[in-house]
Design a protein around this motif. Structure first.
Motif, PDB file in Angstrom:
ATOM      1  N   UNK A  75     -21.047  29.410-107.914  1.00 56.88           N
ATOM      2  CA  UNK A  75     -22.236  28.533-107.903  1.00 56.88           C
ATOM      3  C   UNK A  75     -23.487  29.328-107.588  1.00 56.88           C
ATOM      4  N   UNK A  76     -23.387  30.236-106.631  1.00 57.74           N
ATOM      5  CA  UNK A  76     -24.532  31.071-106.264  1.00 57.74           C
ATOM      6  C   UNK A  76     -24.975  31.927-107.445  1.00 57.74           C
ATOM      7  N   UNK A  77     -24.030  32.582-108.080  1.00 54.70           N
ATOM      8  CA  UNK A  77     -24.350  33.470-109.199  1.00 54.70           C
ATOM      9  C   UNK A  77     -24.850  32.697-110.419  1.00 54.70           C
ATOM     10  N   UNK A  78     -24.183  31.621-110.756  1.00 54.94           N
ATOM     11  CA  UNK A  78     -24.519  30.843-111.943  1.00 54.94           C
ATOM     12  C   UNK A  78     -25.923  30.254-111.858  1.00 54.94           C
ATOM     13  N   UNK A  79     -26.292  29.792-110.661  1.00 53.40           N
ATOM     14  CA  UNK A  79     -27.578  29.116-110.496  1.00 53.40           C
ATOM     15  C   UNK A  79     -28.684  30.023-109.981  1.00 53.40           C
ATOM     16  N   UNK A  80     -28.353  31.264-109.650  1.00 54.38           N
ATOM     17  CA  UNK A  80     -29.360  32.196-109.170  1.00 54.38           C
ATOM     18  C   UNK A  80     -30.044  31.726-107.890  1.00 54.38           C
ATOM     19  N   UNK A  81     -29.262  31.155-106.987  1.00 50.10           N
ATOM     20  CA  UNK A  81     -29.795  30.613-105.732  1.00 50.10           C
ATOM     21  C   UNK A  81     -29.344  31.486-104.554  1.00 50.10           C
ATOM     22  N   UNK A  82     -30.027  31.358-103.411  1.00 46.38           N
ATOM     23  CA  UNK A  82     -29.684  32.212-102.264  1.00 46.38           C
ATOM     24  C   UNK A  82     -28.275  32.000-101.705  1.00 46.38           C
ATOM     25  N   UNK A  83     -27.765  30.776-101.797  1.00 43.51           N
ATOM     26  CA  UNK A  83     -26.441  30.477-101.260  1.00 43.51           C
ATOM     27  C   UNK A  83     -25.647  29.599-102.214  1.00 43.51           C
ATOM     28  N   UNK A  84     -24.337  29.764-102.150  1.00 42.18           N
ATOM     29  CA  UNK A  84     -23.417  28.864-102.832  1.00 42.18           C
ATOM     30  C   UNK A  84     -22.423  28.371-101.793  1.00 42.18           C
ATOM     31  N   UNK A  85     -21.922  27.161-101.978  1.00 46.22           N
ATOM     32  CA  UNK A  85     -20.968  26.611-101.022  1.00 46.22           C
ATOM     33  C   UNK A  85     -19.966  25.725-101.732  1.00 46.22           C
ATOM     34  N   UNK A  86     -18.833  25.546-101.066  1.00 49.08           N
ATOM     35  CA  UNK A  86     -17.806  24.622-101.554  1.00 49.08           C
ATOM     36  C   UNK A  86     -17.087  24.045-100.348  1.00 49.08           C
ATOM     37  N   UNK A  87     -16.695  22.793-100.478  1.00 50.85           N
ATOM     38  CA  UNK A  87     -15.903  22.136 -99.438  1.00 50.85           C
ATOM     39  C   UNK A  87     -14.670  21.520-100.081  1.00 50.85           C
ATOM     40  N   UNK A  88     -13.600  21.386 -99.278  1.00 48.42           N
ATOM     41  CA  UNK A  88     -12.360  20.764 -99.746  1.00 48.42           C
ATOM     42  C   UNK A  88     -12.106  19.545 -98.869  1.00 48.42           C
ATOM     43  N   UNK A  89     -11.896  18.389 -99.518  1.00 53.93           N
ATOM     44  CA  UNK A  89     -11.695  17.167 -98.738  1.00 53.93           C
ATOM     45  C   UNK A  89     -10.228  16.966 -98.382  1.00 53.93           C
ATOM     46  N   UNK A  90      -9.943  15.851 -97.737  1.00 54.15           N
ATOM     47  CA  UNK A  90      -8.602  15.560 -97.230  1.00 54.15           C
ATOM     48  C   UNK A  90      -7.569  15.378 -98.334  1.00 54.15           C
ATOM     49  N   UNK A  91      -8.011  15.179 -99.574  1.00 51.81           N
ATOM     50  CA  UNK A  91      -7.071  15.024-100.687  1.00 51.81           C
ATOM     51  C   UNK A  91      -6.934  16.303-101.514  1.00 51.81           C
ATOM     52  N   UNK A  92      -7.687  17.342-101.131  1.00 51.89           N
ATOM     53  CA  UNK A  92      -7.646  18.593-101.870  1.00 51.89           C
ATOM     54  C   UNK A  92      -8.729  18.729-102.921  1.00 51.89           C
ATOM     55  N   UNK A  93      -9.525  17.690-103.122  1.00 51.11           N
ATOM     56  CA  UNK A  93     -10.628  17.781-104.083  1.00 51.11           C
ATOM     57  C   UNK A  93     -11.693  18.735-103.545  1.00 51.11           C
ATOM     58  N   UNK A  94     -12.362  19.430-104.464  1.00 52.35           N
ATOM     59  CA  UNK A  94     -13.415  20.360-104.067  1.00 52.35           C
ATOM     60  C   UNK A  94     -14.764  19.902-104.602  1.00 52.35           C
ATOM     61  N   UNK A  95     -15.791  20.254-103.843  1.00 52.38           N
ATOM     62  CA  UNK A  95     -17.173  19.933-104.195  1.00 52.38           C
ATOM     63  C   UNK A  95     -17.966  21.218-104.045  1.00 52.38           C
ATOM     64  N   UNK A  96     -18.725  21.570-105.071  1.00 56.99           N
ATOM     65  CA  UNK A  96     -19.410  22.858-105.139  1.00 56.99           C
ATOM     66  C   UNK A  96     -20.898  22.623-105.305  1.00 56.99           C
ATOM     67  N   UNK A  97     -21.698  23.448-104.624  1.00 55.88           N
ATOM     68  CA  UNK A  97     -23.151  23.279-104.715  1.00 55.88           C
ATOM     69  C   UNK A  97     -23.860  24.596-104.439  1.00 55.88           C
ATOM     70  N   UNK A  98     -25.112  24.623-104.851  1.00 59.69           N
ATOM     71  CA  UNK A  98     -26.000  25.740-104.533  1.00 59.69           C
ATOM     72  C   UNK A  98     -27.170  25.220-103.723  1.00 59.69           C
ATOM     73  N   UNK A  99     -27.981  26.125-103.255  1.00 55.69           N
ATOM     74  CA  UNK A  99     -29.178  25.777-102.512  1.00 55.69           C
ATOM     75  C   UNK A  99     -30.075  24.889-103.365  1.00 55.69           C
ATOM     76  N   UNK A 100     -30.663  23.850-102.759  1.00 59.67           N
ATOM     77  CA  UNK A 100     -31.634  22.981-103.424  1.00 59.67           C
ATOM     78  C   UNK A 100     -32.997  23.308-102.824  1.00 59.67           C
TER      79      UNK A 100
END
Length: 117
Positions: A21-46
């Motif tokens: 996410x960081x590389x693709x969007x050219x942002x200072x940070x990329x992050x991802x979280x995994x919820x209680x079911x194993x699903x992942x959510x990915x984001x970059x700096x806004x």
């Protein structure tokens, strides 16, 4: 922060997603979280004039907006030494104080893990 040389495959996955996410969007940070079911959510700096969110807070917001009830883990790819208190607070709000936050450099190497609490 504790060292984490041997990552679980699911933890390695969220680090890889965060780095992408960081590389693709050219942002200072990329992050991802995994919820209680194993699903992942990915984001970059806004960084809009009217809205500024770190990548990790954005990923937590995406998880909440999608119905996640808890988090198992979080990862942030950043040049900073650690996750900020504000970022850890967002993870703690959804996942609890014991939720691990993996902190990796831009090269994807995990520098360590901090607790959300």
């Amino acid at each position: 922060m504790t060292e984490t040389p041997d990552l679980d495959p699911e933890d390695r996955k969220i680090v890889t997603l965060a780095r992408s996410a960081r590389a693709r969007n050219g942002v200072p940070e990329g992050a991802a979280v995994r919820d209680e079911t194993g699903r992942t959510y990915v984001a970059g700096t806004v960084a809009l004039d009217s809205l500024k969110l770190s990548a990790l807070r954005t990923a937590v917001a995406m998880a909440v907006a999608s119905g996640a009830k808890s988090l198992e883990a979080a990862a942030v790819v950043t040049e900073a030494e650690s996750a900020s208190e504000e970022d850890r607070a967002a993870v703690r709000d959804l996942g609890g104080a014991g939720t691990p936050v993996l902190v990796a450099g831009p090269d994807g190497a995990v520098r360590g893990t901090v607790s959300a609490g």
